[in-house]
Design a protein around this motif. Structure first.
Motif, PDB file in Angstrom:
ATOM      1  N   ARG A 197       1.086 -10.175  16.962  1.00  0.00           N
ATOM      2  CA  ARG A 197       2.530  -9.970  17.103  1.00  0.00           C
ATOM      3  C   ARG A 197       3.229 -10.591  15.886  1.00  0.00           C
ATOM      4  NH1 ARG A 197       4.509  -8.099  21.995  1.00  0.00           N
ATOM      5  NH2 ARG A 197       2.825  -7.830  23.482  1.00  0.00           N
ATOM      6  N   PRO A 198       3.349  -9.821  14.817  1.00  0.00           N
ATOM      7  CA  PRO A 198       3.930 -10.383  13.596  1.00  0.00           C
ATOM      8  C   PRO A 198       5.453 -10.473  13.672  1.00  0.00           C
ATOM      9  CG  PRO A 198       2.762  -8.306  13.177  1.00  0.00           C
ATOM     10  CD  PRO A 198       2.945  -8.433  14.646  1.00  0.00           C
ATOM     11  N   VAL A 199       5.964 -11.522  13.047  1.00  0.00           N
ATOM     12  CA  VAL A 199       7.406 -11.681  12.858  1.00  0.00           C
ATOM     13  C   VAL A 199       7.618 -11.681  11.349  1.00  0.00           C
ATOM     14  CG1 VAL A 199       9.414 -13.138  13.241  1.00  0.00           C
ATOM     15  CG2 VAL A 199       7.602 -13.028  14.983  1.00  0.00           C
ATOM     16  N   ALA A 200       8.107 -10.562  10.840  1.00  0.00           N
ATOM     17  CA  ALA A 200       8.262 -10.398   9.391  1.00  0.00           C
ATOM     18  C   ALA A 200       9.701 -10.693   9.005  1.00  0.00           C
ATOM     19  CB  ALA A 200       7.887  -8.980   8.981  1.00  0.00           C
ATOM     20  N   GLU A 201       9.879 -11.506   7.982  1.00  0.00           N
ATOM     21  CA  GLU A 201      11.247 -11.772   7.501  1.00  0.00           C
ATOM     22  C   GLU A 201      11.524 -10.951   6.251  1.00  0.00           C
ATOM     23  OE1 GLU A 201      12.934 -15.813   7.192  1.00  0.00           O
ATOM     24  OE2 GLU A 201      13.591 -15.273   5.167  1.00  0.00           O
ATOM     25  N   ILE A 202      12.638 -10.237   6.274  1.00  0.00           N
ATOM     26  CA  ILE A 202      13.196  -9.645   5.060  1.00  0.00           C
ATOM     27  C   ILE A 202      14.433 -10.475   4.748  1.00  0.00           C
ATOM     28  CG2 ILE A 202      14.287  -7.595   4.069  1.00  0.00           C
ATOM     29  CD1 ILE A 202      11.235  -7.344   4.414  1.00  0.00           C
ATOM     30  N   MET A 203      14.394 -11.123   3.592  1.00  0.00           N
ATOM     31  CA  MET A 203      15.317 -12.228   3.297  1.00  0.00           C
ATOM     32  C   MET A 203      16.794 -11.840   3.485  1.00  0.00           C
ATOM     33  SD  MET A 203      15.473 -14.286  -0.287  1.00  0.00           S
ATOM     34  CE  MET A 203      13.752 -14.772  -0.299  1.00  0.00           C
ATOM     35  N   PHE A 204      17.214 -10.777   2.856  1.00  0.00           N
ATOM     36  CA  PHE A 204      18.570 -10.237   3.034  1.00  0.00           C
ATOM     37  C   PHE A 204      18.422  -8.812   3.572  1.00  0.00           C
ATOM     38  CE2 PHE A 204      19.423 -13.595   0.062  1.00  0.00           C
ATOM     39  CZ  PHE A 204      20.770 -13.926   0.160  1.00  0.00           C
ATOM     40  N   SER A 205      19.272  -8.444   4.505  1.00  0.00           N
ATOM     41  CA  SER A 205      19.121  -7.119   5.120  1.00  0.00           C
ATOM     42  C   SER A 205      19.291  -5.997   4.109  1.00  0.00           C
ATOM     43  CB  SER A 205      20.108  -6.948   6.273  1.00  0.00           C
ATOM     44  OG  SER A 205      21.440  -7.029   5.808  1.00  0.00           O
ATOM     45  N   ASP A 206      20.013  -6.279   3.018  1.00  0.00           N
ATOM     46  CA  ASP A 206      20.148  -5.272   1.955  1.00  0.00           C
ATOM     47  C   ASP A 206      18.760  -4.850   1.447  1.00  0.00           C
ATOM     48  OD1 ASP A 206      23.297  -6.094   0.978  1.00  0.00           O
ATOM     49  OD2 ASP A 206      22.037  -7.680   1.821  1.00  0.00           O
ATOM     50  N   PHE A 207      17.797  -5.795   1.480  1.00  0.00           N
ATOM     51  CA  PHE A 207      16.466  -5.516   0.941  1.00  0.00           C
ATOM     52  C   PHE A 207      15.648  -4.608   1.874  1.00  0.00           C
ATOM     53  CE2 PHE A 207      16.512 -10.134  -0.926  1.00  0.00           C
ATOM     54  CZ  PHE A 207      17.670  -9.833  -1.632  1.00  0.00           C
ATOM     55  N   LEU A 208      16.162  -4.348   3.057  1.00  0.00           N
ATOM     56  CA  LEU A 208      15.473  -3.370   3.916  1.00  0.00           C
ATOM     57  C   LEU A 208      15.348  -2.027   3.197  1.00  0.00           C
ATOM     58  CD1 LEU A 208      17.101  -4.076   7.395  1.00  0.00           C
ATOM     59  CD2 LEU A 208      14.735  -4.550   6.744  1.00  0.00           C
ATOM     60  N   LEU A 256       6.149  -5.521  16.922  1.00  0.00           N
ATOM     61  CA  LEU A 256       6.515  -6.407  15.809  1.00  0.00           C
ATOM     62  C   LEU A 256       8.010  -6.662  15.793  1.00  0.00           C
ATOM     63  CD1 LEU A 256       8.059  -4.823  13.311  1.00  0.00           C
ATOM     64  CD2 LEU A 256       5.786  -4.035  12.781  1.00  0.00           C
ATOM     65  N   VAL A 257       8.363  -7.742  15.103  1.00  0.00           N
ATOM     66  CA  VAL A 257       9.765  -8.084  14.877  1.00  0.00           C
ATOM     67  C   VAL A 257      10.000  -8.129  13.375  1.00  0.00           C
ATOM     68  CG1 VAL A 257      11.501  -9.918  15.067  1.00  0.00           C
ATOM     69  CG2 VAL A 257      10.022  -9.391  17.020  1.00  0.00           C
ATOM     70  N   VAL A 258      11.039  -7.440  12.939  1.00  0.00           N
ATOM     71  CA  VAL A 258      11.533  -7.619  11.574  1.00  0.00           C
ATOM     72  C   VAL A 258      12.850  -8.352  11.707  1.00  0.00           C
ATOM     73  CG1 VAL A 258      12.349  -6.499   9.476  1.00  0.00           C
ATOM     74  CG2 VAL A 258      10.407  -5.529  10.720  1.00  0.00           C
ATOM     75  N   ARG A 259      12.915  -9.572  11.163  1.00  0.00           N
ATOM     76  CA  ARG A 259      14.162 -10.322  11.235  1.00  0.00           C
ATOM     77  C   ARG A 259      14.750 -10.432   9.845  1.00  0.00           C
ATOM     78  NH1 ARG A 259      12.387 -15.342   9.906  1.00  0.00           N
ATOM     79  NH2 ARG A 259      14.548 -15.957  10.006  1.00  0.00           N
ATOM     80  N   THR A 260      16.076 -10.382   9.785  1.00  0.00           N
ATOM     81  CA  THR A 260      16.708 -10.323   8.477  1.00  0.00           C
ATOM     82  C   THR A 260      18.122 -10.891   8.535  1.00  0.00           C
ATOM     83  OG1 THR A 260      17.146  -8.825   6.626  1.00  0.00           O
ATOM     84  CG2 THR A 260      17.632  -7.968   8.828  1.00  0.00           C
ATOM     85  N   ALA A 261      18.536 -11.486   7.422  1.00  0.00           N
ATOM     86  CA  ALA A 261      19.882 -12.065   7.334  1.00  0.00           C
ATOM     87  C   ALA A 261      20.857 -10.977   6.918  1.00  0.00           C
ATOM     88  CB  ALA A 261      19.898 -13.219   6.336  1.00  0.00           C
TER      89      ALA A 261
END
Lengths: 326, 325
Positions: free
Chosen positions: A77-88, A114-119
């Motif tokens: 169950r990965p939790v992936a961070e994309i630092m700024f949502s713009d980078f999605l 999975l979870v993709v979390r982003t600022a």
């Protein structure tokens, strides 16, 4: 336990709680290990869980989210961070074409927990490529669940639900809220995905908000109370599943609807919400529906300019007044 | 490998070839809609690699992926039924030719965005590493994928994390209609890039099923030992055009002739007889393949059409598609 915690601390707390209860939960992202994340939302995780579960990555958004997908398909169950949502946008293939579709196009042969979390979001003067509210990008793709908490307790509760979900969930953490404070989440706190919260009761106008626009709506409601206008404020908390039932139930009391979004008016999530209300709740309405959303321009840098683009409490209050008088 | 192993490989190569011919004919007869990307000519890559893998290893393929589905255990009938929009298809009609998947035997999908599945294979390998299972993951991809960002991001990440993943390029010389050499900075588009990421890169004869087997077996051993990824560039050639609508007139006649003379099926026949397999047994294996595919075509034709209600299933893990209250 502290009397209040910050939204920022709640992110790490929410992840840590799930990592303690399920050892298949693993985090990956840029600068999330020793550095604790550029927004300090993963502070303490490396110390508690070690490098076997907290993985720093290169600046490779496609590899981050694509690898998270492959791991999710095979027992992690990965939790992936994309630092700024713009980078999605750098890994949008995975959010648009791969993750939301693979279960469907294989006839249900695989799941992608999975979870993709982003600022996400603006208000901090980061300019056009680090300030966007892009929850509407994800909302355009069937097959993604979308959470966007507005309080520290909801951060923990929605993170728990997102990580435990067998479906892919994009968690939009609002960077303008990281420093905000609120009650800590109780033990074992889980907020079911797709359950809106009525955060202020009222009888004259319903204001529907999400993430950063929840405090904006509450500030406007407080001001309007002084003018004897009673606002009900609904925090949607999730866009998918979308809790239309709570909105329609509120309109049975108020008959007036204002939707406050930080994403651009053009293509914003409120367009879908109000189309459902127009379709299924027309008889409940005594006034036109109003949407307040970001202006349809790139996010400018200077405070004086950014303030023009992002919805604020003045705009919400003015709109509610016109509706209340309708 | 034992003689039964070799006979099984030979039969499987013929099953793939005949399934692709059937797919072509069914398309021409109007019984397959959309498009197909046939893998005739690529059989040795799928069969040689699959024979070198454990049953629980993971395979990720591309929209040209029928051969990988079959090599990993999908029946020709369920593949053809999927192409023909039948309820008995591998994906119940929700995938089609470009998305054949047989997850129950580790074939975790066919992906139609070029290069998109390389990170997924790395992720499955990462998962195997985290769980300590000794599994490897294999990404099969075309030469065109080597110029996609995801290829480069993945080779780097997989090298840094020493993941048990194999990157197997099926270089058939053409990126759709364009010669790969005219749009790529190095002669071997996959293998020549491996060194940039500190990875071994091998160019092999992708039409020789034993050469493929040996290369994949070696790379899998290396990966299982914890020594990280390998890039294998298997040189091969497609016998049909890029997709259904492509007659492939851009390929010089002498080039086509050269490669057809190196057809992986007759090549396997001669390689296996050199190893002592009786030619009559090989011919019998081919006959069995013929019967298998003929029966598969009949079964697929006679299967019920996909159930319209399937359109609204399998979005979410609960089996449904509800997105709102």
């Amino acid at each position: 336990m502290a009397d209040v915690v910050t939204y920022r601390e709640a992110v790490a707390e929410g992840i840590a709680r799930e990592m303690r209860r399920d050892d298949t939960v693993v985090c990956l992202g840029e600068d999330i290990a020793e550095a604790g994340g550029v927004f300090k939302t993963t502070v303490g995780l490396l110390d508690e869980f070690g490098p076997e579960r907290i993985w720093n990555t290169p600046i490779s958004e496609q590899a981050i989210v694509g690898a998270a997908m492959g791991a999710a398909m095979t027992g992690i169950r990965p939790v992936a961070e994309i630092m700024f949502s713009d980078f999605l946008a750098c890994c949008w293939d995975y959010l648009a074409n791969e993750i939301p579709k693979v279960r469907y196009m294989t006839g249900g042969q695989v799941t992608v927990p999975l979870v993709v979390r982003t600022a996400n979001g603006g208000g901090l003067g980061f300019g056009a490529q680090h300030s966007q509210a892009v929850e509407n990008w994800a909302f355009a793709v069937p097959g993604l669940k979308i959470a966007a908490p507005s309080t520290p307790a909801d951060v923990v509760g929605l993170m728990a639900a997102a990580i435990r979900s067998d479906d892919p969930v994009v968690v939009f953490e609002h960077k303008g809220l990281f420093a905000s404070k609120g009650d800590p989440a109780p033990a074992d706190h889980v907020v079911e995905l797709g359950r809106a919260a009525t955060v202020r009761d009222g009888t004259d106008v319903t204001i529907v908000a999400l993430a950063s626009t929840v405090p904006t709506a509450l500030a406007a409601a407080e001001r309007l109370a002084a003018d004897d206008i009673s606002c009900e404020v609904i925090d949607l908390r999730c866009l998918v599943p979308l809790d239309v039932a709570t909105v329609l139930a509120s309109l049975e009391r108020t008959s007036r609807l204002v939707v406050v979004e930080e994403n651009p008016y053009q293509g914003g999530w409120g367009g879908t919400l109000v189309s459902i209300v127009a379709d299924e709740g027309f008889d409940l309405l005594d006034a036109p529906i109003k949407r307040i959303a970001a202006a349809c321009v790139p996010l400018p840098f200077a405070d004086a300019l950014e303030d023009q683009v992002i919805p604020n409490a003045d705009a919400v209050a003015d709109t509610v007044r016109t509706l209340a008088a309708y | 490998m034992t003689e039964p192993d070799l006979l099984a490989m030979y039969e499987q190569m013929h099953v793939i070839r005949k399934t692709e011919k059937a797919a072509h004919d069914l398309f021409m007869a109007g019984l397959v809609k959309g498009t197909t990307h046939l893998a005739s000519g690529h059989e040795a890559v799928a069969v040689g690699a699959s024979a070198a893998l454990r049953p629980d290893d993971y395979v990720f393929a591309t929209y040209r992926g029928h051969h990988h589905a079959i090599a990993r255990g999908a029946a020709p009938e369920e593949c053809l039924a999927e192409l023909m929009s039948k309820a008995t298809g591998l994906c119940q009609g929700k995938g089609g030719s470009m998305h054949l998947t047989k997850a129950s035997s580790g074939m975790l999908g066919s992906y139609a965005i070029v290069g998109s599945h390389l990170p997924m294979a790395a992720g499955a390998a990462w998962s195997a590493q985290l769980r300590g299972t000794g599994q490897v993951a294999v990404a099969f991809f075309g030469d065109g994928a080597t110029n996609i960002g995801a290829f480069h991001e993945t080779l780097n990440l997989a090298a840094v994390w020493k993941l048990p993943v194999l990157f197997v390029c099926e270089n058939n010389l053409y990126m759709e209609y364009t010669p790969i050499g005219t749009v790529t900075s190095v002669p071997n588009p996959a293998a020549d890039r491996a060194g940039a990421y500190g990875l071994p890169g091998h160019v092999i004869d992708g039409n020789d099923v034993l050469a493929v087997h040996d290369a994949v077996a070696g790379a899998a051993d290396r990966a299982r030992a914890g020594d990280g990824p390998t890039v294998i560039e298997a040189q091969t050639y497609r016998h049909y055009g890029h997709s259904r609508s492509d007659p492939a007139t851009y390929r010089p006649a002498e080039e086509v002739e050269h490669w057809l003379a190196r057809d992986p099926l007759p090549l396997a026949h001669s390689r296996f007889t050199e190893l002592g397999v009786d030619a009559a047994d090989l011919d019998a294996a081919e006959q069995r393949a013929e019967q298998t595919v003929a029966a598969a075509v009949d079964a697929a034709k006679n299967a019920p059409d996909a159930d319209p209600a399937e359109a609204f299933t399998d979005v979410w893990a609960d089996g449904g598609s509800a997105w709102r209250t």
